[in-house]
Design a protein around this motif. Structure first.
Motif, mmCIF file in Angstrom:
data_model
loop_
_atom_site.group_PDB
_atom_site.id
_atom_site.type_symbol
_atom_site.label_atom_id
_atom_site.label_comp_id
_atom_site.label_asym_id
_atom_site.label_seq_id
_atom_site.Cartn_x
_atom_site.Cartn_y
_atom_site.Cartn_z
ATOM 1 N N ALA A 141 0.456 -0.827 0.431
ATOM 2 C CA ALA A 141 -0.089 -0.176 -0.205
ATOM 3 C C ALA A 141 0.501 1.739 0.270
ATOM 4 O O ALA A 141 0.584 1.826 -0.844
ATOM 5 C CB ALA A 141 -0.881 -0.584 1.396
ATOM 6 N N LEU A 142 1.937 1.300 0.699
ATOM 7 C CA LEU A 142 2.568 2.723 0.975
ATOM 8 C C LEU A 142 3.062 2.994 -0.638
ATOM 9 O O LEU A 142 3.311 3.908 -0.964
ATOM 10 C CB LEU A 142 4.151 1.869 1.737
ATOM 11 C CG LEU A 142 5.443 3.348 1.769
ATOM 12 C CD1 LEU A 142 4.556 4.580 1.982
ATOM 13 C CD2 LEU A 142 6.331 2.532 2.606
ATOM 14 N N ASP A 143 3.796 1.435 -1.462
ATOM 15 C CA ASP A 143 4.369 2.457 -2.822
ATOM 16 C C ASP A 143 3.272 2.771 -3.509
ATOM 17 O O ASP A 143 3.595 3.245 -4.445
ATOM 18 C CB ASP A 143 5.050 -0.043 -3.061
ATOM 19 C CG ASP A 143 6.738 0.153 -2.770
ATOM 20 O OD1 ASP A 143 6.536 1.159 -1.487
ATOM 21 O OD2 ASP A 143 7.222 -0.414 -2.863
ATOM 22 N N VAL A 144 1.433 1.665 -3.352
ATOM 23 C CA VAL A 144 1.348 1.862 -4.302
ATOM 24 C C VAL A 144 0.362 3.625 -4.429
ATOM 25 O O VAL A 144 0.184 4.083 -5.653
ATOM 26 C CB VAL A 144 0.107 0.858 -4.841
ATOM 27 C CG1 VAL A 144 -1.122 1.709 -5.548
ATOM 28 C CG2 VAL A 144 0.386 -0.408 -5.110
ATOM 29 N N GLN A 145 0.200 4.196 -3.214
ATOM 30 C CA GLN A 145 -0.548 4.683 -2.609
ATOM 31 C C GLN A 145 0.054 6.383 -2.853
ATOM 32 O O GLN A 145 -0.170 7.356 -3.427
ATOM 33 C CB GLN A 145 -1.388 5.473 -1.447
ATOM 34 C CG GLN A 145 -2.059 3.799 -1.033
ATOM 35 C CD GLN A 145 -3.193 4.030 -1.948
ATOM 36 O OE1 GLN A 145 -3.819 3.487 -2.200
ATOM 37 N NE2 GLN A 145 -4.121 5.799 -2.067
ATOM 38 N N MET A 146 1.571 5.955 -3.114
ATOM 39 C CA MET A 146 2.841 6.792 -3.314
ATOM 40 C C MET A 146 2.362 8.529 -4.850
ATOM 41 O O MET A 146 1.614 9.061 -4.565
ATOM 42 C CB MET A 146 3.890 6.878 -3.191
ATOM 43 C CG MET A 146 4.590 6.157 -1.914
ATOM 44 S SD MET A 146 6.646 5.604 -2.745
ATOM 45 C CE MET A 146 7.125 5.031 -1.172
ATOM 46 N N LEU A 161 9.842 10.379 -2.966
ATOM 47 C CA LEU A 161 8.920 9.630 -2.339
ATOM 48 C C LEU A 161 9.316 8.513 -3.347
ATOM 49 O O LEU A 161 8.763 7.274 -1.834
ATOM 50 C CB LEU A 161 7.651 10.667 -3.063
ATOM 51 C CG LEU A 161 6.823 9.937 -1.871
ATOM 52 C CD1 LEU A 161 6.432 10.038 -0.477
ATOM 53 C CD2 LEU A 161 4.947 10.892 -2.749
ATOM 54 N N PHE A 162 9.132 7.958 -4.459
ATOM 55 C CA PHE A 162 9.361 6.854 -4.858
ATOM 56 C C PHE A 162 10.835 6.183 -4.826
ATOM 57 O O PHE A 162 10.663 5.092 -4.379
ATOM 58 C CB PHE A 162 9.030 6.945 -6.513
ATOM 59 C CG PHE A 162 7.741 7.365 -6.861
ATOM 60 C CD1 PHE A 162 6.773 7.588 -5.882
ATOM 61 C CD2 PHE A 162 8.120 7.687 -8.446
ATOM 62 C CE1 PHE A 162 5.520 7.782 -6.196
ATOM 63 C CE2 PHE A 162 6.085 7.933 -9.197
ATOM 64 C CZ PHE A 162 5.855 8.493 -8.067
ATOM 65 N N ALA A 163 11.439 7.034 -4.614
ATOM 66 C CA ALA A 163 12.892 5.996 -3.923
ATOM 67 C C ALA A 163 12.631 5.152 -2.779
ATOM 68 O O ALA A 163 13.295 4.221 -2.380
ATOM 69 C CB ALA A 163 14.284 7.475 -3.596
ATOM 70 N N CYS A 164 11.733 5.835 -1.905
ATOM 71 C CA CYS A 164 11.707 5.011 -0.287
ATOM 72 C C CYS A 164 10.327 4.171 -0.656
ATOM 73 O O CYS A 164 10.705 3.289 0.360
ATOM 74 C CB CYS A 164 10.645 6.075 0.453
ATOM 75 S SG CYS A 164 11.778 7.301 1.395
ATOM 76 N N GLY A 165 10.430 3.187 -2.279
ATOM 77 C CA GLY A 165 9.629 3.024 -1.795
ATOM 78 C C GLY A 165 10.671 1.293 -2.316
ATOM 79 O O GLY A 165 10.136 0.417 -2.289
ATOM 80 N N LEU A 166 11.697 1.017 -1.824
ATOM 81 C CA LEU A 166 13.067 0.172 -2.300
ATOM 82 C C LEU A 166 12.933 -0.711 -1.400
ATOM 83 O O LEU A 166 13.484 -1.667 -0.719
ATOM 84 C CB LEU A 166 14.202 0.575 -2.963
ATOM 85 C CG LEU A 166 15.111 -0.750 -3.000
ATOM 86 C CD1 LEU A 166 14.737 -1.217 -3.564
ATOM 87 C CD2 LEU A 166 16.579 0.046 -2.245
ATOM 88 N N ALA A 167 11.817 0.423 0.118
ATOM 89 C CA ALA A 167 12.416 -0.339 1.652
ATOM 90 C C ALA A 167 11.458 -1.442 1.544
ATOM 91 O O ALA A 167 12.031 -2.357 2.720
ATOM 92 C CB ALA A 167 11.861 0.551 2.413
ATOM 93 N N PRO A 168 10.590 -1.913 1.299
ATOM 94 C CA PRO A 168 9.885 -3.245 1.255
ATOM 95 C C PRO A 168 10.848 -4.979 0.722
ATOM 96 O O PRO A 168 10.886 -5.552 1.389
ATOM 97 C CB PRO A 168 8.696 -3.021 0.331
ATOM 98 C CG PRO A 168 8.639 -1.493 0.120
ATOM 99 C CD PRO A 168 9.434 -1.241 0.279
ATOM 100 N N ALA A 169 12.171 -4.531 -0.323
ATOM 101 C CA ALA A 169 12.452 -5.723 0.135
ATOM 102 C C ALA A 169 13.591 -5.856 1.490
ATOM 103 O O ALA A 169 13.982 -6.834 0.904
ATOM 104 C CB ALA A 169 13.622 -5.035 -1.154
#
Length: 412
Positions: free
Chosen positions: A27-32, A174-182
């Protein structure tokens, strides 16, 4: 509300936290994206129709990704499929931060959508098989509430990024933070066991492919499930893809003001998931979904189609978020009981995500219609049509407090 959790065992609890974490990060990645739409429009010179096209492409990709992810979970195992899908959507979100054109962003959002859809399928079937049946609805509802956690985190990160950075830089950060789930994959590998397959899984041929869910014994369940998924996703995405833009562009709210409106909706969404999970086990799947769909339709009319002032709009955000949560929070428990174990991932992945395929037209449709009648009425009309379809599909389902098969469990 959480007494069921104390009755679960250690393996069930680890699986619960793994699936909750995976869905929250998804959800974090998609809602961005919905939060970054105004900045993306400014950076790439997009129209609202262009922005709607990005949302539509993501949903189409998620539809195919969910079907593929469910099939992989049936073939490779639930936990392994979850690991693969989490890594996929994390990396694709991160790469989107470096897009230099509309075309590049569109392609990367397509890749993200594949992982997004696949993650839900793998995680939902893992939960459905790991949690004992009497707590299945409550546990899956609580996991669906993880969407509110990720959504809230996205709003907080967005508010911080756009308050501290220039818009053309903020959305990339914001999108760069999307790597965290890895990083979450490490927990999955060490802590979550693969659920044991029941003996009924042997009833499904080992060579059964993705199309086996359309066999005569399962075809009706698959079609009704897909219609239900269409209405559920159509309503949600028609509303919440464009809601931040509606609040800022049509209602004139500031970045902090938009964050406050969304915070109320998100908190209520999380509560709605928890309540829906309990109602699913008490009232049955059909009654619960119908109750929330009716509430959504009434609130959409009040929120978007009736002239109201800002204070009333703020107050209505709570029941809107609450009712919008109830339908998706009920779907995993419902879908998991329509298919035999050997095809459960494929069936759940298809029904939940086939709705995304058809509902992909709704964000684009909202963008196009908004240029004629305004954004609020466009969102409202599409959302009403989608939730009306939910009620229609629910009328074709059996009412069961603890689930049960809609049709024979073994495909002919």
């Amino acid at each position: 509300m959480f007494r069921w959790y104390r009755e679960t065992g250690p393996a069930e609890r680890r699986t619960f936290w793994a699936c909750l974490g995976g869905w929250s990060l998804d959800a974090l990645d998609v809602q961005m994206f919905s939060l970054a739409i105004p900045a993306l429009i400014a950076t790439f010179g997009l129209s609202r129709s262009d922005a709607g096209l990005i949302g539509a492409v993501t949903l189409v990709a998620a539809a195919f990704g969910g079907w593929i992810g469910g099939f992989l979970s049936d073939r490779l195992g639930r936990v392994r499929a979850l690991q693969i899908t989490v890594l996929w959507f994390a990396v694709s979100t991160f790469l989107a931060a470096f897009a230099q054109s509309f075309t590049q962003l569109l392609a990367l959002k397509l890749l993200q959508g594949i992982g997004f859809g696949a993650e839900w399928a793998a995680g939902a079937v893992l939960m459905a098989e790991a949690i004992r049946p009497e707590h299945r609805g409550k546990a899956l509802g609580a996991v669906q509430g993880g969407w509110a956690i990720g959504w809230g985190a996205a709003v907080l990160l967005s508010t911080l990024a756009f308050s501290c950075l220039e818009p053309e830089v903020a959305w990339r950060a914001l999108f760069a933070c999307g790597l965290a789930p890895a990083l979450f994959i490490l927990y999955l590998r060490r802590s979550v066991p693969e659920p044991a397959r029941p003996r009924t899984a042997a009833a499904v041929p080992a060579h059964a492919g993705p199309l086996a869910i359309f066999s005569p014994g399962l075809r009706r369940a698959t079609v009704i499930g897909a219609l239900l998924g269409l209405g559920a996703h159509g309503g949600f995405h028609a509303l919440f893809t464009w809601l931040p833009t509606y609040l800022s562009a049509e209602r004139g709210t500031s970045v902090l003001g938009t964050g406050l409106y969304l915070a109320i909706i998100i908190a209520s969404f999380g509560l709605g998931c928890l309540v829906a999970g309990g109602l699913v086990d008490r009232l049955g799947r059909r009654r619960t979904v119908a109750l929330f769909a009716g509430g959504c339709m009434a609130l959409v009319v009040l929120y978007l189609l009736v002239p109201i002032d800002g204070t009333v709009l703020l107050l209505l955000g709570a029941p809107l978020g609450f009712c919008a949560a109830g339908i998706p929070a009920s779907l995993a428990a419902l879908f998991s009981e329509l298919f035999p174990s050997g095809l459960r991932g494929t069936g759940m992945g298809f029904c939940y995500n086939a709705g995304r395929l058809a509902s992909a037209a709704l964000p684009l449709g909202v963008g196009l219609l908004s240029e004629i009648c305004g954004l609020g009425p466009a969102i409202g009309l599409f959302a009403l049509a989608a939730y009306g379809l939910v009620l229609l599909a629910v009328g074709l389902l059996p009412d069961a407090r603890s689930g049960g098969a809609l049709l024979p469990q073994t495909p002919r």
